[in-house]
Design an enzyme around this catalytic site. Structure first.
Site, PDB file in Angstrom:
ATOM      1  CB  CYS B  86      -0.980  -0.063   1.164  1.00  0.00           C
ATOM      2  SG  CYS B  86      -2.387   1.050   0.979  1.00  0.00           S
ATOM      3  CG  HIS B 203      -3.391  -3.717   3.346  1.00  0.00           C
ATOM      4  ND1 HIS B 203      -2.398  -3.059   4.034  1.00  0.00           N
ATOM      5  CD2 HIS B 203      -4.086  -2.756   2.700  1.00  0.00           C
ATOM      6  CE1 HIS B 203      -2.489  -1.758   3.819  1.00  0.00           C
ATOM      7  NE2 HIS B 203      -3.497  -1.546   3.013  1.00  0.00           N
ATOM      8  CD  GLU B 205      -0.687  -5.597   5.898  1.00  0.00           C
ATOM      9  OE1 GLU B 205      -0.512  -6.144   4.789  1.00  0.00           O
ATOM     10  OE2 GLU B 205      -1.019  -4.404   6.021  1.00  0.00           O
TER      11      GLU B 205
END
Lengths: 79, 230
Positions: B86, B203, B205
């Site tokens: 990002c 994302h 994560e």
């Protein structure tokens, strides 16, 4: 001295903000507006003696930080 | 394996990355403040998401000049693994480690939702655990993810297989309807020439634990671990 830097989007790069503003203007009966491109205007206060030497420095600032030359052009005015 | 997680003023996914590396994958993780002028002992560096320097001027434009970035550029040039997520992706483009630029989303909105991505390249250290053509669901959360580069650059990226992920339908079709932000060629993730730098807007994560509903992001970290063991 004072420098003015204008950063504008290159031709062909989509400007959704400009499009949205154009749409608003047209809906407000400013139908003569064909296109709107939004850019940035920066004023720099500079301690320098030579206008010529400083112009090269400001150009460097634009190339390195103030503009992203992938999508933006810049123009410098020194007062 | 030891991961360095770079913290810029305004980073806000640094803790998520740390958590995933440390607690989900049981690897070593350490925060690295952006003022650091040394970057030693790391096997992979993550530039996390967030709003470094408040996104002032352009996203990533100021963070790119943080002292640690010199070290990251050097690390990447030597083949070190660098993952930009990002805002991290935006910083990597500003730093010139990846080509192009991430502009304001076409619809001008901040978009936060799960999207389907087609894995276009599974031969990189970040995508080796996926299969080619696999469709994965990973969340995006950004206002500036609209990938742009000139047509020569896009062609070069296509020809050299450097597009890692594209926004796609659940069946893997690349269409305008599923392009959330206007990115050229539906680009969601991009590799550098050496394949050791990946920038991606989604994302991973945020999608590594069953508690969070989706786990397709695990593949990115599993790929890195797999590549490291090799």
């Amino acid at each position: 001295m004072k420098a003015k830097v204008y950063v504008t989007l290159k031709k062909g790069v989509l400007d959704p903000q400009g499009k949205a503003v154009m749409g608003a203007l047209q809906s407000m009966d400013f139908s003569e507006v064909n296109d709107v491109r939004i850019g940035k205007f920066m004023e720099l206060e500079i301690n320098a003696s030579s206008k010529e030497a400083e112009e090269a420095r400001i150009k460097e600032m634009c190339e390195k930080l103030l503009a992203n030359t992938v999508i933006e052009n810049y123009r410098i005015e020194i007062e | 394996m030891k991961f360095g997680i770079i913290v810029f003023p305004g980073s806000n996914c640094d803790h998520d990355c740390y958590h995933v590396v440390k607690h989900v994958f049981n690897q070593e993780a350490e925060y690295v403040w952006h003022k650091e002028t040394e970057l030693k002992g790391f096997d992979c560096v993550i530039l996390p998401g967030g709003f470094s320097y408040g996104d002032y001027l352009r996203t990533g434009a100021i963070a790119r000049f943080s002292p640690v970035m010199n070290e990251i550029v050097g690390f990447a040039k030597k083949g070190g693994l660098v993952l930009g997520i990002c805002n991290g992706f935006q910083i990597l483009t500003e730093a010139g480690l990846l080509p192009g630029v991430l502009m304001r989303n076409k619809n001008l909105k901040f978009i936060c939702k799960n999207v389907d991505l087609k894995v276009e390249n599974n031969s990189s250290p970040f995508t080796g655990a996926y299969s080619k053509g696999q469709v994965v669901s990973i969340p995006i959360a950004h206002a500036d993810g609209n990938y742009f580069a000139d047509s020569d650059t896009i062609k070069k990226l296509e020809d050299t297989n450097r597009i890692a992920f594209r926004y796609s339908t659940p069946e893997g079709a690349i269409t305008d309807e599923v392009n959330p932000n206007g990115s050229l060629s539906n680009i969601a993730g991009l590799l550098n020439e050496g394949g050791n730098v990946l920038g991606m807007m989604p994302h991973p994560e945020r999608s590594c634990e069953t508690e969070l509903g989706i786990t397709d992001g695990r593949g990115v970290f599993e790929s890195v671990l797999k590549a490291f063991i090799k």
